[in-house]
Design an enzyme around this catalytic site. Sequence first.
Site, PDB file in Angstrom:
ATOM      1  N   GLU A  95       0.821  -1.201   0.000  1.00 12.71           N
ATOM      2  CA  GLU A  95       0.000   0.000   0.000  1.00 12.71           C
ATOM      3  C   GLU A  95       0.860   1.259   0.000  1.00 12.71           C
ATOM      4  O   GLU A  95       1.924   1.297   0.607  1.00 12.71           O
ATOM      5  CB  GLU A  95      -0.914   0.006   1.228  1.00 12.71           C
ATOM      6  CG  GLU A  95      -1.892  -1.149   1.243  1.00 12.71           C
ATOM      7  CD  GLU A  95      -2.594  -1.312   2.589  1.00 12.71           C
ATOM      8  OE1 GLU A  95      -2.353  -0.478   3.482  1.00 12.71           O
ATOM      9  OE2 GLU A  95      -3.363  -2.266   2.738  1.00 12.71           O
ATOM     10  N   CYS A 115       5.799  -8.315   6.600  1.00  7.23           N
ATOM     11  CA  CYS A 115       6.824  -7.865   7.545  1.00  7.23           C
ATOM     12  C   CYS A 115       7.133  -8.997   8.512  1.00  7.23           C
ATOM     13  O   CYS A 115       6.233  -9.696   8.979  1.00  7.23           O
ATOM     14  CB  CYS A 115       6.344  -6.638   8.318  1.00  7.23           C
ATOM     15  SG  CYS A 115       7.585  -5.941   9.431  1.00  7.23           S
ATOM     16  N   ASN A 307      -5.647   1.448  15.199  1.00  6.82           N
ATOM     17  CA  ASN A 307      -6.642   1.120  14.180  1.00  6.82           C
ATOM     18  C   ASN A 307      -6.983  -0.359  14.289  1.00  6.82           C
ATOM     19  O   ASN A 307      -6.167  -1.210  13.917  1.00  6.82           O
ATOM     20  CB  ASN A 307      -6.102   1.420  12.778  1.00  6.82           C
ATOM     21  CG  ASN A 307      -6.155   2.892  12.455  1.00  6.82           C
ATOM     22  OD1 ASN A 307      -7.152   3.547  12.728  1.00  6.82           O
ATOM     23  ND2 ASN A 307      -5.086   3.423  11.899  1.00  6.82           N
ATOM     24  N   CYS A 350      -3.587   0.282   8.367  1.00 15.27           N
ATOM     25  CA  CYS A 350      -2.526   0.028   7.392  1.00 15.27           C
ATOM     26  C   CYS A 350      -2.351  -1.475   7.200  1.00 15.27           C
ATOM     27  O   CYS A 350      -2.251  -2.231   8.152  1.00 15.27           O
ATOM     28  CB  CYS A 350      -1.216   0.640   7.883  1.00 15.27           C
ATOM     29  SG  CYS A 350       0.189   0.289   6.811  1.00 15.27           S
TER      30      CYS A 350
END
EC number: 2.1.1.192
Length: 379
Positions: A95, A115, A307, A350
């Site tokens: 992204e 990741c 988030n 994210c």
Amino acid sequence: MTSETSVNLLDFDAEGLVAYCGSLGEKPFRAKQLQRWIHQYNAGDFDGMTDLAKSLREKLKGRATIGMPEIASDHVSADGTRKWLIDVGNGNAVETVFIPEETRGTLCVSSQAGCAVNCRFCSTGKQGFSRNLSTAEIIGQLRMAEFALRASLGRAPGPNGKAERVVTNVVMMGMGEPLLNYNAVVPAMRLMLDDNAYGLSRRRVTLSTSGVVPMMDRLGAELPVALAVSLHAPNDALRDELVPLNKKHPLRELMAACQRYLKVAPRDFITFEYCMLDGVNDTEAHARELLAVTRDVPCKFNLIPFNPFPESGLIRSKPEQIKRFAQVLIDAGVVTTVRKTRGDDIDAACGQLAGAVKDRTRLAERTGTAAKIIEVRAV
């Protein structure tokens, strides 16, 4: 027609492009011309590069490409935030996010597909690690965003003066740990800073790390840009749980690395990022502990309301608790900001768009169907 062994010119910073032109028997100034065409004029082919000798253009057409990342979807939020989902192959996606503000435009760039750090509060980490992005895939995010945004505003490609530029700041805070992809990230950042490419100052390019201490030292020696550190906990016991990398590079080691970095940094402070998790790390006692652990590092704090995403098992701290936490830091004289939540209507966290792609890929692998990134209509 290019050969099967053609190189992607987006993989080269200035030094690499000089070397490549040299391998073609060309002088160094040709590399500067070529770099301007690619990164300032958004040239997609070689025929339009009119100040290059025709013989060089023919060489390049046979040996090189300007290969851009493939856009899978493009989302625009009601608040102006814009998020692109980039297809990087094999069912992986990353992204890129543009955040417009009154006096600046910030682009958040990814450095890895997935990741390996696996922070507990991070949606990207839950996807696992797929691969490092190439320099072309990293700088391609800035190139794609800058010229797409210019086009939307009716601005033509050209030298990146203040009047023309839309992206004024870049933060390496997207998917992945940038310092675990050092050899691709640094050439990309060199292009961001290069006056013959994007011409940003070192103060306007920020790299965020979860604390890869040896590579922090190397970055300080080779390309000291502004630094942000994903801290998220005020003690080793809690940080071991939230940021597993802390077991390898604990807080004392990390704080010492921050002090070393400040000796060469373009800013006189480190930004500490702190994700606010309800009942986990958000009490006033945690804030006081945070002040103690960072007391020897000139810094500012950026508090980030969590988030939520499925499977995290975590909850965002209540606004009043974030305010109380921040006040403890402010009362101690430390600059403290609370990050505004942006683009909630296009993605709550994210990594979630890319995570949806990953989920579809895994389903396809289980069912034997072909994996495909499905375009999502812009909101």
